[in-house]
Write a protein that holds these residues in place. Sequence first.
Motif, PDB file in Angstrom:
ATOM      1  N   GLY A 329       0.799  -1.363   0.051  1.00 30.83           N
ATOM      2  CA  GLY A 329       0.022  -0.161   0.025  1.00 30.83           C
ATOM      3  C   GLY A 329       0.694   1.267   0.103  1.00 30.83           C
ATOM      4  N   CYS A 330       2.230   1.154   0.370  1.00 28.94           N
ATOM      5  CA  CYS A 330       2.793   2.384   0.173  1.00 28.94           C
ATOM      6  C   CYS A 330       3.698   2.718  -0.934  1.00 28.94           C
ATOM      7  CB  CYS A 330       4.125   2.278   1.428  1.00 28.94           C
ATOM      8  SG  CYS A 330       4.999   3.786   1.630  1.00 28.94           S
ATOM      9  N   GLN A 331       3.564   4.025  -1.514  1.00 32.13           N
ATOM     10  CA  GLN A 331       3.983   4.302  -2.897  1.00 32.13           C
ATOM     11  C   GLN A 331       5.211   5.218  -2.431  1.00 32.13           C
ATOM     12  OE1 GLN A 331       1.195   5.857  -5.777  1.00 32.13           O
ATOM     13  NE2 GLN A 331      -0.245   5.424  -4.403  1.00 32.13           N
ATOM     14  N   LYS A 353       3.246   8.249  -0.575  1.00 38.61           N
ATOM     15  CA  LYS A 353       1.870   8.325  -0.484  1.00 38.61           C
ATOM     16  C   LYS A 353       1.220   6.872   0.183  1.00 38.61           C
ATOM     17  CE  LYS A 353      -0.127  11.272  -3.670  1.00 38.61           C
ATOM     18  NZ  LYS A 353      -0.835  11.614  -4.961  1.00 38.61           N
ATOM     19  N   GLY A 354       0.092   6.773   0.632  1.00 37.78           N
ATOM     20  CA  GLY A 354      -0.516   5.519   0.817  1.00 37.78           C
ATOM     21  C   GLY A 354      -1.307   5.390   2.185  1.00 37.78           C
TER      22      GLY A 354
END
Length: 506
Positions: A329-331, A353-354
């Motif tokens: 889920g983490c960009q 982001k995330g």
Amino acid sequence: MWELVEARASASPEVAALIESDRELTFAELRDQAERVAAGLQDLGIGRGTRVTWQLPTRIETVVLSLALARLAAVQNPILPLYRDREVGFVVSQVQADVFCVPGDWNGFDFVAMAERIAEEHGVHPRVLVTYDDLPEGDPATLPPAPSDGDEVRWIYYTSGTTSAPKGVQHSDGTLMAGGLGLADALELTADDVGSIAFPYSHIAGPDYLMMLLYRGCGAVLIEAFALDAAVELFARKGATMAGGGPAFYQMYLSKQRSQPGEPIIPSLRLLSGGGAPKPPEMYTEVKNEMGIPVCHGYGMTECPMISQGGPDDSEHQLMYTDGHPVTGCQVRIVTLDGEVAGTDVDGEVRVKGPMVFKGYTDASLDADAFDDEGWFRTGDLGHLDDAGYVVLTGRLKDVIIRKGENISAKEIEDLLYQHPKVGDVAVIGLPDRDRGERVCAVVETAEGTDPLTFDEMVAYLAEADLMRQKVPEQLEVVDALPRNNTLGKILKTDLRDQFRDKPWP
């Protein structure tokens, strides 16, 4: 979050969730006790939106209290137990806490007396509850429906950041749950694992770790006050499969292993994991060769509890030289200093982001600088992504020293030392340290007409100024003149780091 507690208690009712030396609590017992405590807290007037600051050690009661507050949808503000009047007073005042939970007399310190001093000095008067052994209990039938909005701000953690004043970091149940899921996936946790929480549960890593346990249905051994020999004995006796916390812990376990070569100190252990400070690549090799297990190091911060994490299936090169792959889920985006999105192996600022990214600061004026125009959080860290998408950290834009996993504001120490009559000017820097990740070094320019400041004078002065012991510099360097640029006379900390990086110490 409470829905996750309920789901795990139903799926794994008899599995030990929290393990101490002489007692255990199953997932079903954890749910039931948290509900009884929630009802007891409700009887004391605590409910949705009540602001509760708690400063408690790592033990079963602390986790139960925190889950009880989550059941009531209270706003929680955990504070590390090692903080004292200076830091706690600022936080309690800014949060405007309604309730302050403390352990009473603990580890040689009177927390109730500190709360009274803070009330007098800052004019804030939260209700002080001693919640170490005895937690209030009531009838769960009186509780309102469990909260279902996982996006509402219900957690406020403080980080030193780059200024003297700590910054309040706002989280929701959802952001903390996302961080825990990312950690569980990266470490490939299963129901057969037994984790360990040897760090302060009031750290952002506390709920991170608890969410991981709830997602995967395994328990963890809790250590209230870490002592290496006792921790190793307990972990071995309870069958811990994961230990760590950060490089300082890795080094301690490695030293213990060297005292009994060829005989595993914790036979059940399958990996060391942690974060919070840079890990020397050679430390991975030493642990692997001498303990027979990998080090899975990760990267996160108070604003984003999990960014990247090494995993047991990563290659040795990845575990040695990177900080892991971005978690579920983490960009992660790398932006060069001229504002362009960087390509592979090109250094720039790490931006993320995330769903695990925080909801903004308590001081909303800080948010504009924290996020870019596209909504990416600016970590202030420098690094790059390799050709496999793994994160490699190379430095920091922010003037923060990370010592044993804790952020230390250089400016806070500088502001205090600058007031000493023997100090003409001062720069506080972080220097690489095998055991601490970084150690704190004060570089002082002597005030005209005075003798040079001594190390003992510095320590005594900062203690008198009520600076937390963990922030006091381990190293003092006295120079004739601090290096500065030719434009605004800004002190060149990079030059100082280069000058003292390899100087023998102590």
